[in-house]
Design a protein around this motif. Structure first.
Motif, PDB file in Angstrom:
ATOM      1  N   ASN A  78      30.799  25.216 -11.308  1.00  0.00           N
ATOM      2  CA  ASN A  78      30.767  26.683 -11.326  1.00  0.00           C
ATOM      3  C   ASN A  78      32.170  27.281 -11.276  1.00  0.00           C
ATOM      4  O   ASN A  78      32.354  28.467 -11.589  1.00  0.00           O
ATOM      5  CB  ASN A  78      29.960  27.202 -10.129  1.00  0.00           C
ATOM      6  N   LEU A  79      33.154  26.495 -10.866  1.00  0.00           N
ATOM      7  CA  LEU A  79      34.533  26.988 -10.817  1.00  0.00           C
ATOM      8  C   LEU A  79      35.036  27.431 -12.190  1.00  0.00           C
ATOM      9  O   LEU A  79      35.992  28.197 -12.281  1.00  0.00           O
ATOM     10  CB  LEU A  79      35.458  25.910 -10.256  1.00  0.00           C
ATOM     11  N   LEU A  80      34.405  26.955 -13.249  1.00  0.00           N
ATOM     12  CA  LEU A  80      34.827  27.358 -14.590  1.00  0.00           C
ATOM     13  C   LEU A  80      34.144  28.642 -15.055  1.00  0.00           C
ATOM     14  O   LEU A  80      34.457  29.158 -16.122  1.00  0.00           O
ATOM     15  CB  LEU A  80      34.559  26.238 -15.607  1.00  0.00           C
ATOM     16  N   LEU A  81      33.184  29.144 -14.261  1.00  0.00           N
ATOM     17  CA  LEU A  81      32.489  30.378 -14.625  1.00  0.00           C
ATOM     18  C   LEU A  81      33.205  31.561 -13.978  1.00  0.00           C
ATOM     19  O   LEU A  81      32.733  32.162 -13.021  1.00  0.00           O
ATOM     20  CB  LEU A  81      31.020  30.306 -14.192  1.00  0.00           C
ATOM     21  N   ASP A  90      29.483  38.012 -20.745  1.00  0.00           N
ATOM     22  CA  ASP A  90      30.109  36.817 -20.179  1.00  0.00           C
ATOM     23  C   ASP A  90      29.113  36.028 -19.342  1.00  0.00           C
ATOM     24  O   ASP A  90      29.147  34.785 -19.321  1.00  0.00           O
ATOM     25  CB  ASP A  90      31.313  37.214 -19.308  1.00  0.00           C
ATOM     26  N   PHE A  91      28.245  36.732 -18.638  1.00  0.00           N
ATOM     27  CA  PHE A  91      27.271  36.087 -17.754  1.00  0.00           C
ATOM     28  C   PHE A  91      26.053  35.571 -18.521  1.00  0.00           C
ATOM     29  O   PHE A  91      25.374  34.651 -18.041  1.00  0.00           O
ATOM     30  CB  PHE A  91      26.807  37.072 -16.675  1.00  0.00           C
ATOM     31  N   ARG A  92      25.779  36.169 -19.672  1.00  0.00           N
ATOM     32  CA  ARG A  92      24.517  35.882 -20.378  1.00  0.00           C
ATOM     33  C   ARG A  92      24.268  34.401 -20.639  1.00  0.00           C
ATOM     34  O   ARG A  92      23.149  33.912 -20.405  1.00  0.00           O
ATOM     35  CB  ARG A  92      24.493  36.674 -21.703  1.00  0.00           C
ATOM     36  N   PRO A  93      25.261  33.611 -21.100  1.00  0.00           N
ATOM     37  CA  PRO A  93      24.950  32.192 -21.365  1.00  0.00           C
ATOM     38  C   PRO A  93      24.608  31.398 -20.113  1.00  0.00           C
ATOM     39  O   PRO A  93      24.087  30.276 -20.220  1.00  0.00           O
ATOM     40  CB  PRO A  93      26.246  31.665 -22.004  1.00  0.00           C
ATOM     41  N   ALA A 111      21.440  39.416 -17.045  1.00  0.00           N
ATOM     42  CA  ALA A 111      22.882  39.220 -17.144  1.00  0.00           C
ATOM     43  C   ALA A 111      23.624  40.478 -16.708  1.00  0.00           C
ATOM     44  O   ALA A 111      24.652  40.399 -16.014  1.00  0.00           O
ATOM     45  CB  ALA A 111      23.259  38.844 -18.572  1.00  0.00           C
ATOM     46  N   ALA A 112      23.121  41.637 -17.096  1.00  0.00           N
ATOM     47  CA  ALA A 112      23.747  42.896 -16.683  1.00  0.00           C
ATOM     48  C   ALA A 112      23.663  43.070 -15.171  1.00  0.00           C
ATOM     49  O   ALA A 112      24.612  43.537 -14.522  1.00  0.00           O
ATOM     50  CB  ALA A 112      23.089  44.069 -17.397  1.00  0.00           C
ATOM     51  N   GLN A 113      22.513  42.679 -14.604  1.00  0.00           N
ATOM     52  CA  GLN A 113      22.354  42.766 -13.152  1.00  0.00           C
ATOM     53  C   GLN A 113      23.328  41.831 -12.437  1.00  0.00           C
ATOM     54  O   GLN A 113      23.919  42.193 -11.412  1.00  0.00           O
ATOM     55  CB  GLN A 113      20.911  42.433 -12.769  1.00  0.00           C
ATOM     56  N   VAL A 442      35.742  29.798  16.265  1.00  0.00           N
ATOM     57  CA  VAL A 442      35.542  31.177  15.836  1.00  0.00           C
ATOM     58  C   VAL A 442      34.406  31.222  14.823  1.00  0.00           C
ATOM     59  O   VAL A 442      34.222  30.294  14.039  1.00  0.00           O
ATOM     60  CB  VAL A 442      36.840  31.754  15.225  1.00  0.00           C
ATOM     61  N   LEU A 443      33.639  32.301  14.870  1.00  0.00           N
ATOM     62  CA  LEU A 443      32.593  32.538  13.882  1.00  0.00           C
ATOM     63  C   LEU A 443      33.184  33.347  12.734  1.00  0.00           C
ATOM     64  O   LEU A 443      33.981  34.264  12.945  1.00  0.00           O
ATOM     65  CB  LEU A 443      31.428  33.312  14.488  1.00  0.00           C
ATOM     66  N   PHE A 444      32.771  33.030  11.502  1.00  0.00           N
ATOM     67  CA  PHE A 444      33.210  33.842  10.370  1.00  0.00           C
ATOM     68  C   PHE A 444      32.158  33.814   9.276  1.00  0.00           C
ATOM     69  O   PHE A 444      31.328  32.898   9.205  1.00  0.00           O
ATOM     70  CB  PHE A 444      34.555  33.358   9.830  1.00  0.00           C
ATOM     71  N   THR A 445      32.185  34.837   8.444  1.00  0.00           N
ATOM     72  CA  THR A 445      31.316  34.885   7.270  1.00  0.00           C
ATOM     73  C   THR A 445      32.177  34.762   6.030  1.00  0.00           C
ATOM     74  O   THR A 445      33.302  35.284   5.979  1.00  0.00           O
ATOM     75  CB  THR A 445      30.501  36.192   7.232  1.00  0.00           C
ATOM     76  N   THR A 446      31.696  34.036   5.042  1.00  0.00           N
ATOM     77  CA  THR A 446      32.509  33.714   3.876  1.00  0.00           C
ATOM     78  C   THR A 446      32.626  34.911   2.931  1.00  0.00           C
ATOM     79  O   THR A 446      31.713  35.722   2.811  1.00  0.00           O
ATOM     80  CB  THR A 446      31.919  32.527   3.107  1.00  0.00           C
ATOM     81  N   ARG A 447      33.764  34.984   2.239  1.00  0.00           N
ATOM     82  CA  ARG A 447      33.972  36.034   1.249  1.00  0.00           C
ATOM     83  C   ARG A 447      33.175  35.738  -0.009  1.00  0.00           C
ATOM     84  O   ARG A 447      32.648  34.644  -0.201  1.00  0.00           O
ATOM     85  CB  ARG A 447      35.455  36.162   0.911  1.00  0.00           C
ATOM     86  N   TRP A 448      33.099  36.722  -0.883  1.00  0.00           N
ATOM     87  CA  TRP A 448      32.425  36.580  -2.177  1.00  0.00           C
ATOM     88  C   TRP A 448      33.261  35.695  -3.081  1.00  0.00           C
ATOM     89  O   TRP A 448      34.481  35.868  -3.193  1.00  0.00           O
ATOM     90  CB  TRP A 448      32.250  37.955  -2.821  1.00  0.00           C
ATOM     91  N   THR A 449      32.628  34.716  -3.716  1.00  0.00           N
ATOM     92  CA  THR A 449      33.374  33.813  -4.592  1.00  0.00           C
ATOM     93  C   THR A 449      33.782  34.515  -5.877  1.00  0.00           C
ATOM     94  O   THR A 449      33.050  35.353  -6.414  1.00  0.00           O
ATOM     95  CB  THR A 449      32.547  32.568  -4.966  1.00  0.00           C
ATOM     96  N   MET A 450      34.953  34.166  -6.374  1.00  0.00           N
ATOM     97  CA  MET A 450      35.362  34.673  -7.682  1.00  0.00           C
ATOM     98  C   MET A 450      34.560  33.999  -8.793  1.00  0.00           C
ATOM     99  O   MET A 450      34.334  34.582  -9.852  1.00  0.00           O
ATOM    100  CB  MET A 450      36.859  34.451  -7.875  1.00  0.00           C
ATOM    101  N   SER A 451      34.153  32.757  -8.561  1.00  0.00           N
ATOM    102  CA  SER A 451      33.357  32.021  -9.544  1.00  0.00           C
ATOM    103  C   SER A 451      31.901  32.468  -9.469  1.00  0.00           C
ATOM    104  O   SER A 451      31.370  32.708  -8.386  1.00  0.00           O
ATOM    105  CB  SER A 451      33.443  30.520  -9.272  1.00  0.00           C
ATOM    106  N   TYR A 452      31.284  32.578 -10.636  1.00  0.00           N
ATOM    107  CA  TYR A 452      29.859  32.922 -10.683  1.00  0.00           C
ATOM    108  C   TYR A 452      29.028  31.709 -10.281  1.00  0.00           C
ATOM    109  O   TYR A 452      29.212  30.614 -10.830  1.00  0.00           O
ATOM    110  CB  TYR A 452      29.472  33.385 -12.087  1.00  0.00           C
ATOM    111  N   LEU A 453      28.127  31.880  -9.317  1.00  0.00           N
ATOM    112  CA  LEU A 453      27.302  30.775  -8.833  1.00  0.00           C
ATOM    113  C   LEU A 453      26.018  30.717  -9.645  1.00  0.00           C
ATOM    114  O   LEU A 453      25.045  31.431  -9.369  1.00  0.00           O
ATOM    115  CB  LEU A 453      27.005  30.952  -7.343  1.00  0.00           C
ATOM    116  N   ALA A 454      26.022  29.875 -10.663  1.00  0.00           N
ATOM    117  CA  ALA A 454      24.871  29.768 -11.555  1.00  0.00           C
ATOM    118  C   ALA A 454      23.932  28.643 -11.156  1.00  0.00           C
ATOM    119  O   ALA A 454      22.917  28.419 -11.814  1.00  0.00           O
ATOM    120  CB  ALA A 454      25.356  29.530 -12.983  1.00  0.00           C
ATOM    121  N   GLY A 455      24.245  27.937 -10.057  1.00  0.00           N
ATOM    122  CA  GLY A 455      23.453  26.767  -9.696  1.00  0.00           C
ATOM    123  C   GLY A 455      24.062  25.525 -10.311  1.00  0.00           C
ATOM    124  O   GLY A 455      25.096  25.585 -10.989  1.00  0.00           O
TER     125      GLY A 455
END
Length: 805
Positions: A78-81, A90-93, A111-113, A442-455
């Motif tokens: 997914n790092l390449l997405l 870009d997301f559609r495929p 894809a738009a969503q 320490v407790l923390f919550t992760t940031r949003w990934t720059m890569s799209y998580l397509a599974g």
């Protein structure tokens, strides 16, 4: 610039308040140097473990740190997405049509969503498409599929190359290398071999050790031949034939031969060599993330490849200089089966060695798993950072609690009950981080990934991602010795079946080859001895420069500007060709001895005028490359030197302000205690005043001799209460002042840290050191026969040892 874009700081998310389980505004910035003591990520499916792993890799790449990642499931691809423009097309495929059907929308609408979801998600974490664009510009991304054809191929079994001297001189390291290689190879044959008891293992280990001790590499053919006719007469104190009879050895040789002849085996022999340096940096020195996708392999093939890769990482690591900065990152997802607490698979010894020794070389290892039972806890004692998400069972939590208590012993540790409470309340994308470099978990919550998580990315999708690169031939450098002017590149003259006759007075040499059925093509070879000296750049080196050039029948037989360096040791040139070879015709000028003497003078002039020693310099630091160091290698070294200088400067700044910060923190703690004491006294005074006034009121209502005294006491209590309230305000004011002073110092430290620059990574200055004409001699001019192989379509490929097709 966002607050999180700090040198050497990985932006992983935000701190979570354990009392409310909600995210605060405090950023979780992880120091890159902390990763040199390694990390482990544990979390069940749905915990956000994959997102955290991608965050970590993205931040490493943003800091110029290359990453080698092992991907057993397909999540890391997914790092390449990454889509800087965040457009729906870009997301559609990469959207799942089945997901669209379940949601009652078209794939285009989904894809738009997704595009809008990623835009909002990034914005919520102060990120944008521009940061994605920066990520793509800073790093090169590649997916390899060893033993498969979807991604870039990896040549694992083309040969068993002799390790570098650093491995050969280390008895333990050499033993581990031999043992891991042989165990993995036998695993491909379905043989579960004990290194001490298996005669297959002992024989193959001795064959590899014997060849490597002589500085030789073995290919599969050589290994099979060695099994049938070992180059040694005994193993231990027993004759070879008694230890392992010839008939039984033949069966082992046939098993390996069948493996070699199997249709799927060719995939293991083609592609990039198992060269860790090339996986971490492009030939131009750009940091890479090389993802080794192994989801398509069976268990034995996975174990074989991972053990071979880890041993290659060890070999590369031992050739590097020591550093306290993060040089590179090794990330392994879903470690289950490769590093178990019980058993000793071939992947475990090199992983243990990496966890124990890689810190000294700046290599950070990060392991990820769903279940803590998958990990060897002895090995984890060498892991400095734990990031723990939601766990599957109470037993899993108990194991982690026990390990955490041992890991935090001697620190400002939380109690088992506190840790239990924190682990029990973890939500999605929330992790408990224990870092030996920090005072407490320490407790923390992760940031949003720059890569799209397509599974998980499938083989078909990997093929789509890597299609352009595969068609371009990856990033492999041009074959050594092959140039645009070479007949091998432009189409050679017809080959004669017999070798042409060469007149006396012509020196004739053959470039060595280990291949059969080659075609030899005649070219001019001029071997120059050159000395490059420069007091300005503190250089004084001498070396040999073999040049090959085409010879034509035109008025100028040799175009020296088209000459190419031949990366073959002149001492390895041979006097006879390979059996069964065919030969090209020889241009007439190359057969005239008088021309050879003239060409020696021309070659010397050409080298002095046009073949300088090229050095590279990083303008910011003034760092110079070593003679012969490639631009890409120097760029990688300069980048590390920049990070080392930056990390040293940061540590110096922290040390400079350490005593001041410690004093203010001590004053802050005393001020906090004073506020608490004054608040307690004020509450007590208010209570006593209320009681005194109450008694006075009752006395006034019901009479009695103590009425006046009680009333006076109540009035006096009101005064004390007011004074106590003033004391509380004064203590609170002091607390606020000290807190502000501490914040001011911390801001000052951070400002000075932010003012530091990495120093490397921009344009390099190219410096040419020319040789004096008196420092160039050409002791050898010869007719050189260069071997090639011809494909079915007529294309020629260099076949000399050291060349790449």
């Amino acid at each position: 610039m966002p607050d999180y874009e700090k040198l050497g700081a990985f932006y992983l998310g935000k701190v979570v308040d354990p009392a409310t389980n909600t995210a605060t505004d405090e950023l979780l910035l992880y120091d890159s140097t902390d990763l040199t003591t390694h990390a482990v990520i544990i979390g069940m499916t749905g915990s956000g473990k994959t997102g955290l792993g991608l965050d970590l890799i993205e931040e490493a790449l943003m800091d110029g740190v290359p990453v080698l990642a092992v991907d057993p499931k397909g999540d890391l691809a997914n790092l390449l997405l990454t889509f800087p423009d965040l457009r729906p097309e870009d997301f559609r495929p990469w959207v799942d049509d089945a997901e669209a059907t379940r949601a009652g929308v078209s794939p285009d609408e989904l894809a738009a969503q997704k595009a809008e979801l990623w835009r909002r998600g990034l914005a919520d974490w102060d990120q944008s498409g521009e940061r994605i664009r920066t990520l793509r510009e800073k790093a090169d991304f590649a997916i390899y599929t060893p033993g498969g054809s979807a991604g870039l191929p990896v040549s694992v079994l083309k040969g068993f190359d002799a390790p570098p001297p650093e491995i050969m001189d280390d008895t333990d390291a050499l033993r581990e290398r031999v043992q891991g290689t042989v165990t993995g190879l036998l695993g491909l044959l379905g043989i579960d071999a004990d290194p001490m008891r298996s005669r297959e293992h002992v024989l193959l280990s001795n064959l590899l050790s014997s060849a490597w001790a002589d500085g030789k590499s073995l290919d599969m053919g050589g290994l099979i031949a060695g099994i049938q006719s070992p180059p040694f007469g005994q193993i231990g104190v027993m004759p070879v034939d008694s230890f392992y009879p010839p008939k039984d050895r033949f069966e082992l040789a046939m098993s390996l031969n069948n493996l070699l002849a199997s249709p799927g085996f060719q995939a293991w022999t083609q592609g990039e060599p198992l060269d860790v340096g090339r996986f971490l940096f492009t030939p131009a020195g750009k940091p890479r993330v090389s993802i080794m996708s192994i989801a398509h392999l069976n268990d034995s093939e996975r174990m074989f490849f991972v053990s071979m890769l880890l041993n290659a990482v060890l070999a590369w690591m031992r050739t590097q200089s020591g550093t306290s900065s993060l040089r590179a990152m090794l990330y392994m997802d879903e470690i289950a089966g490769f590093f178990p607490p019980n058993g000793n698979p071939p992947s475990k010894p090199p992983m243990l060695t990496l966890l124990k020794q890689a810190r000294a070389f700046g290599l950070g290892v990060t392991l990820a798993t769903q279940n803590p039972v998958d990990l060897d806890y002895k090995g984890l004692s060498n892991t400095g950072t734990w990031m723990i998400g939601r766990l599957q069972t109470e037993n899993d939590k108990a194991r982690v609690l026990e390990a955490l208590q041992g890991a935090t012993a001697g620190q400002n540790a939380l109690s088992r009950a506190q840790l239990d409470t924190m682990l029990s309340g973890l939500g999605k994308r929330v992790f408990l981080m224990h870092n030996v470099h920090e005072g407490h978990p320490v407790l923390f919550t992760t940031r949003w990934t720059m890569s799209y998580l397509a599974g998980p990315i499938t083989g078909t999708q990997i093929r789509r991602l890597m299609q352009g690169r595969k068609e371009a031939g990856g990033d492999r450098p041009k074959a050594e010795g092959q140039t645009a002017a070479s007949p091998s590149a432009l189409g050679a003259p017809p080959s004669a079946s017999a070798k042409p006759v060469v007149p006396p007075g012509i020196t004739e040499v053959y470039v060595p080859t280990s291949q059969s059925g080659v075609q030899y093509h005649a070219q001019l070879l001029a071997v120059a001895q050159v000395r490059y000296a420069s007091t300005k750049y503190r250089v004084d080196v001498a070396g040999t420069l073999p040049l090959v050039a085409d010879v034509t029948d035109g008025p100028i037989p040799v175009d020296w500007d088209g000459a190419a360096e031949l990366h073959v040791d002149p001492n390895a040139l041979e006097k006879e060709g390979a059996p069964g070879a065919t030969y090209s015709d020889v241009p007439a000028p190359l057969l005239n001895p008088k021309n050879h003497a003239k060409w020696a003078k021309e070659a010397a002039k050409y080298v002095a005028a046009s073949k300088p020693l090229t050095l590279w310099q990083e303008p910011g630091s003034g760092l110079l490359s070593a003679p012969g160091e490639a631009e890409g290698d120097f760029r990688a070294r300069a980048s590390l030197a920049g990070r080392e200088a930056r990390d040293a400067a940061v540590q110096k700044l922290r040390a400079k302000y350490a005593s001041k910060v410690a004093t203010l923190q001590d004053r802050l703690e005393r001020a906090q205690l004073r506020v608490q004491q004054q608040q307690a006294q004020a509450q007590q005074a208010q209570l006593q005043t209320a009681l005194n006034v109450g008694v006075g009121v009752l006395g006034a209502l019901f009479g009695g001799g103590r009425r006046t005294t009680a009333i006076r006491s109540g009035v006096s209590g009101v005064g004390r209460s007011m004074r106590e309230g003033q004391d509380v305000q004064a203590a609170q004011t002091e607390l606020n002042q000290v807190a502000q002073q501490l914040q001011d110092v911390q801001n000052q430290v951070q400002a000075e840290v932010d003012a530091l620059t990495l120093g490397a990574g921009g344009d390099l200055a190219k410096l040419d050191v020319k040789a004096k004409s008196t420092d160039v001699t050409v002791p050898l001019v010869a007719l050189a026969w260069l071997p090639y192989t011809r494909s079915a379509n007529g294309a020629l490929t260099p076949a000399w040892d050291g060349a790449e097709g």
